[in-house]
Design a protein around this motif. Structure first.
Motif, mmCIF file in Angstrom:
data_model
loop_
_atom_site.group_PDB
_atom_site.id
_atom_site.type_symbol
_atom_site.label_atom_id
_atom_site.label_comp_id
_atom_site.label_asym_id
_atom_site.label_seq_id
_atom_site.Cartn_x
_atom_site.Cartn_y
_atom_site.Cartn_z
ATOM 1 N N GLY A 1 1.835 9.585 -5.610
ATOM 2 C CA GLY A 1 2.195 10.904 -5.105
ATOM 3 C C GLY A 1 1.385 11.342 -3.898
ATOM 4 O O GLY A 1 1.276 12.531 -3.616
ATOM 5 N N LYS A 2 0.772 10.386 -3.186
ATOM 6 C CA LYS A 2 -0.038 10.752 -2.007
ATOM 7 C C LYS A 2 0.803 10.575 -0.747
ATOM 8 O O LYS A 2 1.881 9.985 -0.759
ATOM 9 C CB LYS A 2 -1.268 9.846 -1.939
ATOM 10 N N SER A 3 0.253 11.092 0.380
ATOM 11 C CA SER A 3 1.021 11.014 1.638
ATOM 12 C C SER A 3 0.926 9.608 2.220
ATOM 13 O O SER A 3 0.195 8.757 1.714
ATOM 14 C CB SER A 3 0.487 12.037 2.625
ATOM 15 N N GLU A 4 1.642 9.399 3.322
ATOM 16 C CA GLU A 4 1.696 8.069 3.930
ATOM 17 C C GLU A 4 0.364 7.691 4.560
ATOM 18 O O GLU A 4 -0.349 8.559 5.049
ATOM 19 C CB GLU A 4 2.777 8.059 5.013
ATOM 20 N N PRO A 5 0.036 6.406 4.579
ATOM 21 C CA PRO A 5 -1.248 6.016 5.182
ATOM 22 C C PRO A 5 -1.187 6.096 6.698
ATOM 23 O O PRO A 5 -0.146 5.864 7.303
ATOM 24 C CB PRO A 5 -1.418 4.562 4.734
ATOM 25 N N GLU A 6 -2.329 6.423 7.299
ATOM 26 C CA GLU A 6 -2.421 6.563 8.749
ATOM 27 C C GLU A 6 -3.533 5.633 9.231
ATOM 28 O O GLU A 6 -4.664 5.739 8.764
ATOM 29 C CB GLU A 6 -2.781 8.013 9.074
ATOM 30 N N SER A 7 -3.210 4.711 10.130
ATOM 31 C CA SER A 7 -4.260 3.806 10.624
ATOM 32 C C SER A 7 -4.794 4.327 11.943
ATOM 33 O O SER A 7 -4.044 4.672 12.846
ATOM 34 C CB SER A 7 -3.745 2.377 10.797
ATOM 35 N N LEU B 1 0.836 -1.209 0.000
ATOM 36 C CA LEU B 1 0.000 0.000 0.000
ATOM 37 C C LEU B 1 0.863 1.248 0.000
ATOM 38 O O LEU B 1 0.595 2.224 -0.716
ATOM 39 C CB LEU B 1 -0.906 -0.027 1.235
ATOM 40 N N MET B 2 1.947 1.220 0.792
ATOM 41 C CA MET B 2 2.824 2.409 0.859
ATOM 42 C C MET B 2 3.494 2.663 -0.480
ATOM 43 O O MET B 2 3.616 3.804 -0.921
ATOM 44 C CB MET B 2 3.883 2.205 1.951
ATOM 45 N N THR B 3 3.916 1.564 -1.166
ATOM 46 C CA THR B 3 4.553 1.723 -2.484
ATOM 47 C C THR B 3 3.582 2.358 -3.474
ATOM 48 O O THR B 3 3.929 3.277 -4.215
ATOM 49 C CB THR B 3 4.982 0.344 -3.040
ATOM 50 N N ILE B 4 2.344 1.843 -3.473
ATOM 51 C CA ILE B 4 1.354 2.345 -4.435
ATOM 52 C C ILE B 4 1.058 3.815 -4.167
ATOM 53 O O ILE B 4 0.970 4.627 -5.095
ATOM 54 C CB ILE B 4 0.064 1.504 -4.351
#
Lengths: 368, 183
Positions: free
Chosen positions: A267-273, A259-262
């Motif tokens: 060009g989006k920011s890092e995912p936050e759970s 998910l982080m690679t995609i």
């Protein structure tokens, strides 16, 4: 008999509401319902109990025979050992049942396994029947190879057209599943090849079944009916995708990293759970719901019995939404909803997982 | 069963913990809402053969409100088990105000108990009802709570809870002389 006489007298006196069964008592079920049966049930048990006891006996016998077969003490007899077995008629019926015109000489070759060839060769040597050059039974190895390559090509092109949003690793996983021995052996068994196969063991084992199926595809290819062979594959092999969740067939080892690679590619920011809610925190039936946020937008959520499991399911949910294989995805094209003309041979490979991004996929789709 | 199906099943069958604030609420109307949740009738997976009820934590049961003269007139019956002639014997009819003074959770507890059907599942449902007289709930119970049941009637605001600005800007029908209101 004096005792029987007084029993009879008692039955005339005793009311039927007493739960007593006598020899001469009238059954509760009316006779006209059972008169046509080949055997008359005992008069003092209702017919439902007799049928139930017969069914239970049959089940006990079935369990015992299954156990004996499993331990090898009893063998399933071959259909060909019984009377009224005509192999030619069976072959003809097989091809008519599937609606295919199989080439007569090649179809016989397709059903002969290598183990059978070796067994026959041994027998010939033992009986010293002529030289080995005259011995001419070919096994289905060659046809199986031809069929196998054709299967891989058609299935790959199908999967690429049916799942354009899937990365290449997923496509390969689906094709490997459909090409696997287990799946093809099951198809082969259910179209009725068990009694037609020539092999050492009866019933044949799983790889033998699968090889026979590939050989059948090879027969269609070699006779020049490639369209028919494609239809054969679309009708028999593709519906096996219906069996389980396609997101399970492609097992993503590290969903968070993917998910982080995609997201980086897009060009989006890092995912936050984030924990959405948790119920029964202190109990054994605790249920956590975690959501994945990207730029304050929810892209996936998932439940779980612990926070870690819920987070993993949330990332998997986010991924399957991106790849358009979530619960609201359109039907997998099969049967009447599958147009073979739409699936052109040899489409370009899908994007690999490390380069995947939604814009690129949409651009590729537009160019097609 | 796929991974998604497994967690979906866990989430459908897990029990949720609800909070109900009984401050100034009618206990008998509250009991209707609470027992509905205790039985699991609020869930689409409800079945009488399967216990799918949830937990309900009730707070402020000491501030429950009865209609009219019910505090004096409503009586709760129980028999001591001893015969009438015994010094501890006979039946007892206790008015609601006296019962409430002995145990401030009982009025609401009995309202829920008597609202449920008297079958074998009732004790199980009542075991999931946790009633507290005020807002002091043990931490191990309160940390499980994840939702709130809307009270039957909205709780009105007391005069002291309005800020002085709101009181001044509140529309008045007529002006009172200074000596009229007493503070």
């Amino acid at each position: 008999m004096a005792s029987f006489a007084c029993l009879q007298r008692l039955s005339m006196v005793a009311p039927r509401s007493w739960h007593v069964r006598w020899m001469g008592s009238i059954p509760k079920r009316p006779r006209y319902l059972d008169d046509h049966l080949p055997f008359q049930p005992r008069k003092y048990y209702p017919i439902e109990k007799v049928e139930m006891s017969k069914e239970l006996f049959k089940r006990r016998v079935q369990i015992r025979t299954d156990e004996l077969i499993r331990h090898g003490r009893e063998q399933i007899p071959r259909r060909s050992d019984f009377l009224e077995w005509n192999y030619d008629s069976e072959l003809y019926a097989f091809s008519v049942r599937l609606g295919e015109n199989f080439d007569d000489s090649k179809i016989r070759e397709a059903f002969v396994d290598q183990s059978h060839v070796e067994m026959e060769a041994e027998r010939h040597r033992a009986l010293e029947m002529g030289s080995e050059d005259e011995f001419a039974i070919t096994s289905n190895d060659r046809l199986a190879e031809v069929g196998s390559t054709f299967l891989s090509e058609t299935l790959e092109s199908y999967v690429r057209v049916a799942f354009p949003f899937w990365p290449e690793e997923g496509v390969q996983a689906l094709v490997a599943f459909l090409n696997s021995n287990e799946v093809q052996a099951e198809i082969s068994f259910h179209i009725g090849t068990r009694d037609l196969i020539f092999a050492k063991d009866y019933p044949p084992d799983m790889p033998t079944y699968a090889k026979v199926f590939r050989a059948l595809v090879g027969v269609l290819v070699e006779s020049g009916h490639e369209d028919q062979a494609k239809r054969f594959i679309y009708d028999l092999v593709v519906p096996q995708l219906h069996v389980q969740d396609i997101n399970e067939i492609w097992d993503i080892k590290d969903p968070m990293r993917l998910l982080m690679t995609i997201l980086k590619n897009e060009g989006k920011s890092e995912p936050e759970s984030r924990l959405l809610w948790v119920s029964g925190l202190d109990t054994i039936m605790a249920c956590y719901h975690v959501g994945i946020y990207v730029d304050k937008e929810l892209i996936g959520q998932g439940p779980g019995e612990s926070a870690e499991i819920a987070e993993e399911m949330a990332t998997r949910d986010a991924l399957r939404r991106m790849f358009r294989s979530d619960e609201s995805m359109p039907m997998i094209p099969m049967g009447d909803y599958l147009d073979p003309n739409q699936i052109k041979a040899g489409p370009k490979a899908n994007l690999s997982a490390s380069e995947w991004s939604q814009e690129k996929v949409l651009k590729n789709l537009q160019t097609i | 069963m796929s991974k998604f199906q497994r967690v979906q099943q866990w989430s459908s069958l897990a029990r949720t913990w609800w909070l109900y604030d009984a401050q100034w609420q009618n206990p008998f109307q509250s009991a209707k809402k609470i027992t509905r949740v205790l039985q699991g009738l609020h869930k689409p997976i409800y079945s009488p053969t399967m216990d799918v009820g949830d937990h309900v934590v009730v707070i402020n049961s000491q501030d429950v409100a009865l209609l009219g003269r019910e505090w004096q007139m409503r009586v709760y019956f129980h028999h001591t088990g001893y015969p009438k002639t015994h010094y501890k014997g006979g039946a007892r009819w206790i008015p609601a105000w006296e019962l409430h003074s002995r145990d401030p959770t009982l009025v609401l507890w009995k309202a829920c108990y008597n609202n449920l059907y008297g079958d074998i599942h009732r004790k199980g449902f009542m075991a999931r009802l946790h009633v507290y007289p005020n807002s002091e709930v043990p931490d191990e119970i309160l940390c499980n709570v994840s939702g709130q049941i809307r009270p039957v009637k909205p709780v009105p605001k007391k005069l002291e809870e309005y800020s002085p600005e709101e009181r001044q800007t509140f529309p008045q029908l007529w002006d009172f002389p200074e000596s009229y209101t007493q503070r």
